[in-house]
Design an enzyme around this catalytic site. Sequence first.
Site, PDB file in Angstrom:
ATOM      1  N   ASP A  71       0.881  -1.164   0.000  1.00 13.02           N
ATOM      2  CA  ASP A  71       0.000   0.000   0.000  1.00 13.02           C
ATOM      3  C   ASP A  71       0.923   1.220   0.000  1.00 13.02           C
ATOM      4  O   ASP A  71       2.115   1.112   0.314  1.00 13.02           O
ATOM      5  CB  ASP A  71      -0.877  -0.036   1.253  1.00 13.02           C
ATOM      6  N   ASP A  89      -0.170   5.178   0.853  1.00 15.45           N
ATOM      7  CA  ASP A  89      -0.452   6.138   1.918  1.00 15.45           C
ATOM      8  C   ASP A  89      -0.596   5.441   3.265  1.00 15.45           C
ATOM      9  O   ASP A  89      -1.367   4.492   3.405  1.00 15.45           O
ATOM     10  CB  ASP A  89      -1.749   6.894   1.615  1.00 15.45           C
ATOM     11  N   ASP A 143      -1.465  -0.834   6.056  1.00 17.14           N
ATOM     12  CA  ASP A 143      -1.619  -0.209   7.374  1.00 17.14           C
ATOM     13  C   ASP A 143      -3.068  -0.077   7.807  1.00 17.14           C
ATOM     14  O   ASP A 143      -3.347   0.541   8.829  1.00 17.14           O
ATOM     15  CB  ASP A 143      -0.981   1.190   7.376  1.00 17.14           C
TER      16      ASP A 143
END
Length: 225
Positions: A10, A12, A172
Amino acid sequence: MGRYEALVFDLDGTLIDSAPDIAASVNQVLERRGWPVQSVAFVEKFIGFGPRRLLLDLFVELGLPSDDATVDEAVREYLANYARSPAERTLFYPHVREDLEFLHRTGIRMGICTNKPQDLSLKVLDILGIAPLFEVVVGADAAPACKPDPAHLLAVSGRMGLDGLSWAYVGDTKVDQATAQAARVPFYAVSWGGGGEVAVAPEWRLDRLRDLGANSEPVRVGQGG
């Protein structure tokens, strides 16, 4: 060769802290309409599902108009704001850049699966100087469906030709976790950003990305999280 032959990340919240730039772009939308601007911490709570969902959820939370026409116009303005200044305040999380460079040097192939739009993703990676590290980048508007739909992550793996190879996804958020689980791919949650809120066993939590390059046996596909 390390634990995995390839890794997909991922963007961001996993590799970069882009929340300040995202919040600045959102606040320009709010300010132009005479609506109260918000803190970075508040805006950050809505990041993860892409620009339209970000603004829709934020407007609903604030009790602002959230009809399709209002949100569509706000999304267009937000993206224009963001494109003008996509990485002015964006920073790497500690050790991320050096760890990515380490993994690249060891021969681990890398890609990105992000709900950020494709052009913005490529522009940010280029500005930050890490674009050459990744074979494939697939933003939300360049995939058949966006996360948490597994088709997004599988689009990355398909373009990288990872079928039959040992690879994992690193993120995240619970969105990232759900995406990996639906795609039956091992998932690791980072310990920074919002990663600490994702429930995983200790062995699936990363304090350093370079740990995935350590010499050990790969984990079977379908485990993780």
